[in-house]
Design an enzyme around this catalytic site. Structure first.
Site, PDB file in Angstrom:
ATOM      1  CB  SER A  93      -8.562  -2.943  -3.912  1.00  0.00           C
ATOM      2  OG  SER A  93      -8.928  -2.103  -2.818  1.00  0.00           O
TER       3      SER A  93
ATOM      4  CB  SER B  74     -10.062  -3.388  -0.128  1.00  0.00           C
ATOM      5  OG  SER B  74     -10.691  -3.831  -1.301  1.00  0.00           O
TER       6      SER B  74
ATOM      7  CE  LYS C  97      -6.649   0.893  -2.061  1.00  0.00           C
ATOM      8  NZ  LYS C  97      -7.817   0.164  -1.534  1.00  0.00           N
TER       9      LYS C  97
END
Ligand code: ZN
Lengths: 522, 492, 98
Positions: A178, A202, A103
């Site tokens: 997210s 998330s 990420k």
């Protein structure tokens, strides 16, 4: 389980690692296969050392857009190096040579870290995140950095400054957020593993929406150093994988005490793999009364009920538990997280790194830079948090929310007196359509209703597939539903054990299907 | 005790003192704290506020702050936290300062200071200390443009070398009622800080800084509106600024005006305070607990272990010196100039405490200061001082010669002792009686008139003859011996 | 809780965000709605409850006072929008410190 005999990209990390260890395939072959898969499904141009995703308006309708940047040559070089060392007889870690997607909120030297924001334009982090260091130490090959909601604020990955990521099960739907890019990459078979971060759900919510296993470890067991902070007291990095075992293996790699993170705990949970296969016979599984019912889609509810029956059939004892303050979890979360973020994001001011908008004075330069660099959701949260901490409001907002947090943690302690693990649906809905919730912040926030209580209490929680259900807006559709398993502090092992038993019993292949699923099945 | 400052007005002052601790590394990261390095060389991801960077508390900083807090009679919080003070400023890398808020590391201390009383005696005043809390320093801005100051600059250039250096804020209660006490407080605090060794406390380098909160009132009334004075760069500035500000406020009030709460800047050259900014409302710093840091815990045994490290504090040293017969003023000077160890060493080597104090605070200090140096970089030892005094006592050196020996020792930077210097430079007194007697007899023969005077009863006139002998011996004659021989030769 | 446009501007000043008038207009009802939702926390009786900053944190974490190499200046300055004399350059600062 992933069926045997499929191409390299269809293998689980454990399966691939076994082939690598047996020298049936090289890490370079595995990396190349995944780079090809990315090129075929993600958009972008796979030429050169590095490729960045195309601008948002050039994304094709069939692109997943999981990656913001693919560090292709660095990945190939790393794979070659691992292969050389393997041939030379060097002792390598259990996941050595396996590719992974990272990420873009975790720093990695030599490549930009954007956090899905224009604000960090041009920033090359001068240091590696501890998670990045540990991945390298384990010889896991980072393929690139994945898309995300800006500064990890969002539940759909539609808040990225670089365009949406699509759900590999239905490219017209969101992958959750997210960590939507990290989830989509694994679901689209672009990588067998990825790292996400979870502040209020998330990792777990995108795992649920893309049919993956995603875990938020016990707060403090994975270092936050190099994780660009959204809400420091909640942020925690964790694994995405297509199997429970893979997730447990990856979490084992990244959970280590870090003296450079003051909130890093010295204790570790018991070995995640040792009792993984022990089953749930006799385990007390608590069903949280407050985390179901109103607000949950019928398909989700139904799938969850079936999941409980399955657990019972496996010998688990199903007990009902109550977390009386859980309904206040979401309101508390939406005060605490923005408060912390308003302060954490103050450093983005155009002075030391990133974007700058010129202005005659430093103050105007700061304000203009921040206005231009942050997207609408980030601005909203900064504003909420600034207000919640400001004079005259602190007690009613930030402080009261912090007290509610205490009560929620107490609720969990009490619930764990009668149950070994707790379960709930991960998300109240299956994957929803792109742009269907962006206009209504609160509707978007409600995605986190089942995940934030565990975040506030710091306890470990994961999501794993519980089956497929119909989306209310698409009759006949079949989209993944997530089951959340929560365990006491430092009992991540129990959470994995319950999840593994459930996974073995469920006939579910983590391979996207459906009319709008990502093409070129593995 | 009278607290009137002027014409029925009482002055009320509280001081906020910031001390930069001399740890080797910064408060949250391992960067060095060296002063004066090239800009942005002692920086890392933590102290430049790079995204994702995290602070970890410097153990030594907490230890040193605790030590100082105990020296100031404070109580150590069993558990305390760090808070973030949120405000935007380019020299603050994170745009928040990590500080402490509701629970400081140390609370409720006090400092006894000595000030001259109305009758010329020494009065002790107790100034309560509200709190000592840990925080971090900011970077340094270079203002580029015509003036070199903030106002009128085109742009500012930031160096983060100082950013994150451990800073201790010491807040007094408003217990100070005159400028002299304010100065005595700051001076005593400086002495304690240096004695416990947690900072060099140099105002000129900014390692100790002082802001003064000043208000005036009629005795017995509520506290008046206060102003905060910044840019106090010396103990002297503090006294001048407080006096100026008090008089200014009294003048405003007597004129029927009102004091506006504000921050004022002390202009040393003009000798005035000037408005820096008016506080419209209290700045909203949005303090909240720093979620990147955890509680600092100080159990009683840890506190007591630190307490046991406390050295003798200045007040105790002064008392001990007084006990040994040193005059109060000299004792204060010895403590303030940190000459205690030279004093102790010289006395341990057998010298008379009074004489040691005289030499340390008198001629040695004077000559060093004239040479732009201090005892600390002089190379002189307590043994040197004791040896010097011994040479005076046994008659080898006169006071005058001893001063020349001191000069020599300073030139040699302590590489040679007093006896060696006296020897090499021929500074011993003429103590050979035969040689001196010959000179005395010559002087008596040459000054028949004066000799008659003396014989006629003018005893004072002998001084002139002593002077002649001294002249003839270039000052090296032992005055006592000379006197004795002259009287013998004249026959009185 | 309902935030007026002026209150939104005040908060934006604290947060150092240059919001356009349109943004202020949009944000006022949005923030009011979110705060209205979040205000539910006030329904919980919690006077005597100790607030939680960390759900699970160690205590007294420190590091020894041992210097570690700093980062090369080039690395730290590399991402800066403007550098002059090896320092981070900013336009004229108007407000006073702290
Ligand atoms: Zn540093």
């Amino acid at each position: 389980m992933v069926p045997e005999g499929v191409s390299l990209t269809g293998l689980s990390a454990a399966q691939l690692a076994a082939k690598l260890a047996a020298e049936e395939v090289s890490s370079r072959e595995a990396v190349d296969a995944h780079l090809d898969r990315i090129a075929a499904t993600d958009g972008g141009t796979p030429d050169g050392d590095v490729w960045a995703a195309p601008p948002a308006d050039e994304l094709g309708p069939d692109h997943v857009h999981a990656f913001l940047r693919v560090t292709a040559q660095a990945a190939r070089d790393h794979a070659d190096d691992i292969d050389r060392r393997r041939v030379a007889g060097e002792e390598l870690g259990p996941l050595a040579g396996v590719p992974l997607a990272l990420k873009d909120v975790l720093t990695m030297r030599g490549a930009p870290t954007t956090c899905g924001s224009k604000m960090l334009d041009g920033w090359i982090p001068p240091y590696d995140a501890t998670v990045t260091e540990l991945l390298r130490e384990a010889d896991i090959v980072v393929l690139g950095k994945t898309n995300m909601d800006e500064f990890a604020m969002g539940s759909s990955t539609e808040n990225s400054a670089f365009g949406d990521t699509r759900n590999p099960w239905d490219l017209d739907r969101v992958p959750g957020g997210s960590s939507g890019g990290s989830a989509a990459a694994v679901a689209a078979l672009q990588a067998p593993l990825s790292i996400g971060t979870d502040t209020g759900g998330s990792i777990r919510q995108p795992a649920a929406l893309t049919g993956l296993v995603g875990a938020k470890p016990t707060y403090g067991t994975v270092s936050r150093r190099g994780l660009v902070a959204f809400a420091s007291s909640l942020d925690q990095a964790g694994p995405f994988a297509r199997t429970v075992e893979d997730a447990a293996r990856l979490q084992t790699v990244i959970q280590r005490h870090d003296p450079r993170d003051s909130t890093s705990v010295t204790d570790r949970p018991p070995d995640l793999l040792e009792h993984l296969h022990d089953g749930v016979d006799g385990l007390r599984i608590g069903v949280v009364r407050e985390l179901q019912g109103e607000g949950y889609e019928p398909g989700v509810e139904q799938t969850f009920q079936v999941a409980l029956e399955r657990f019972a059939a496996l010998g688990a004892e199903i007990v009902e538990v109550s977390l009386p303050h859980a309904p206040y979890g979401l309101p508390a979360y939406y005060l605490i997280a923005p408060s912390e973020c308003s302060s954490n994001l103050a450093r983005f001011d155009g002075v030391r790194y990133g974007n700058r908008v010129d202005a005659p004075t430093a103050e105007e330069m700061n304000a203009a830079t921040r206005a231009a660099g942050f997207g609408p959701e980030v601005k909203r949260r900064i504003m909420i948090g600034t207000h919640a901490l400001s004079s005259g409001y602190y007690d009613a907002y930030y402080l009261q929310a912090s007290k509610v947090r205490t009560l929620i943690a107490q609720d969990f302690r009490a619930a764990f007196e009668t149950a070994d693990v707790l379960v709930s649906p991960t998300s109240p809905s299956v994957a929803f359509g792109l742009a269907t919730k962006t206009a209504d912040p609160i509707a978007m926030y409600l995605n986190d209703v089942a995940t934030v209580p565990a975040s506030l209490a710091g306890i470990p929680a994961l999501s794993l597939p519980a089956g497929l259900a119909e989306a209310p807006d698409a009759p006949g559709s079949a989209l993944p539903v997530g089951l959340q398993v929560m365990a006491p502090l430092l009992r991540d092992d129990l959470m994995y054990r319950a999840a593994w038993a459930f996974e073995q019993d469920l006939d579910f292949a983590p391979l996207p299907t459906g009319p709008r699923a990502v093409g070129g099945a593995a | 005790m009278t607290t009137e400052f002027q014409d029925g007005w009482e002055l009320v002052v509280g001081l906020e003192v910031h001390v930069e601790l001399t740890t080797r590394t910064k408060m949250w990261c391992g960067c060095a704290t060296t002063f004066g390095d090239e800009p942005n060389t002692n920086v890392c991801e933590v102290c430049t506020g790079q995204p994702g960077a995290l602070p970890v508390v410097n153990e030594r900083a907490i230890h040193d702050a605790t030590l100082l807090g105990l020296a100031l009679n404070g109580s150590v919080a069993a558990t305390c936290w760090f808070h973030r003070k949120n405000y935007f400023y380019p020299d603050l890398a994170k745009n928040y300062q990590i500080s402490q808020y509701d629970v400081p590391l140390i609370a409720d201390g006090y400092l006894d200071v000595e000030v001259p009383g109305p009758d010329g005696d020494v009065e002790t005043r107790r100034i309560r200390i509200e709190r000592l809390h840990m925080e971090e320093d900011t970077g340094k801005s270079l203002h580029v443009g015509d003036t070199g100051r903030l106002h009128g600059a085109d742009r500012s250039l930031i160096d983060y070398n100082r950013c994150g250096i451990p800073l201790l804020e010491i807040v007094s209660r408003p217990d100070i009622h005159d400028p002299e006490t304010a100065q005595a407080y700051l001076r005593e605090l400086q002495a304690i800080v240096r004695t416990v060794g947690v900072s060099d406390a140099r105002m000129e380098e900014g390692s100790i800084r002082c802001d003064a909160n000043v208000s005036v009132r009629r005795p017995g009334e509520e506290l008046g509106t206060r102003t905060e004075i910044k840019n106090l760069n010396s103990v002297r500035s503090l006294g001048r600024a407080v006096r100026y500000e008090a008089k200014r406020q009294i003048a405003v009030l007597e004129d029927g005006g009102e004091i506006v709460m504000q921050t004022r800047h002390w202009d040393e050259s003009k000798g005035v305070t000037e408005t820096l900014r008016v506080k419209e409302s209290v700045t909203d710093y949005r303090y909240f607990p720093d979620p990147d840091l955890v509680a600092v815990v100080s159990p009683a045994d840890k506190v007591e272990a630190i307490r046991s490290e406390l050295p003798e504090l200045p007040a105790a040293t002064r008392a001990r010196l007084a006990e040994a017969g040193v005059a109060a003023e000299q004792a204060s000077t010895i403590v303030a100039s940190e000459l205690g160890c030279w004093f102790d060493d010289a006395v341990a080597a057998g010298a008379d405490p009074g004489a040691v104090a005289n030499w340390l605070t008198g001629d040695i200090a004077g000559q060093l200061s004239a040479a732009g140096r201090s005892m600390h970089d002089s190379g002189l030892t307590g043994a040197h001082v004791a040896e010097l005094i011994g040479l005076i006592e046994d008659g080898t050196l006169s006071t005058n010669l001893a001063k020349q020996v001191v000069e020599g020792m300073i030139e040699e930077r302590g590489a040679k002792g007093p006896a060696q210097i006296a020897e090499e430079r021929g500074l011993q007194q003429v103590s050979d009686e035969g040689e001196l007697r010959a000179i005395v007899e010559q002087v008596v023969a040459d000054n028949a008139g004066t000799v008659e005077d003396i014989r006629g009863g003018n005893q004072k006139a002998i001084g002139a003859l002593v002077g002649q002998v001294m002249k003839a011996t270039k000052g090296q004659a032992d005055p006592r011996k000379t006197n004795e021989l002259l009287r013998e030769a004249i026959g009185t | 809780m309902s935030l007026s446009a002026d209150e939104v501007r005040h908060v934006a000043r604290l947060a150092r965000l240059a919001l356009s008038d349109d943004e202020v207009t949009d944000l006022a009802p949005q923030l009011s709605g979110i705060l209205g939702y979040a205000e539910q926390v006030g329904e919980v009786a919690a006077e005597d409850v100790t607030p939680t900053v960390h759900p699970f944190a160690p205590q007294d974490v420190t590091r020894p006072d041992d210097p570690r190499p700093s980062l090369p200046r080039e690395d730290i300055l590399a991402s800066a929008p403007e550098v002059e004399q090896d320092r981070f350059a900013v336009p004229r600062i108007v407000a006073e410190e702290g």
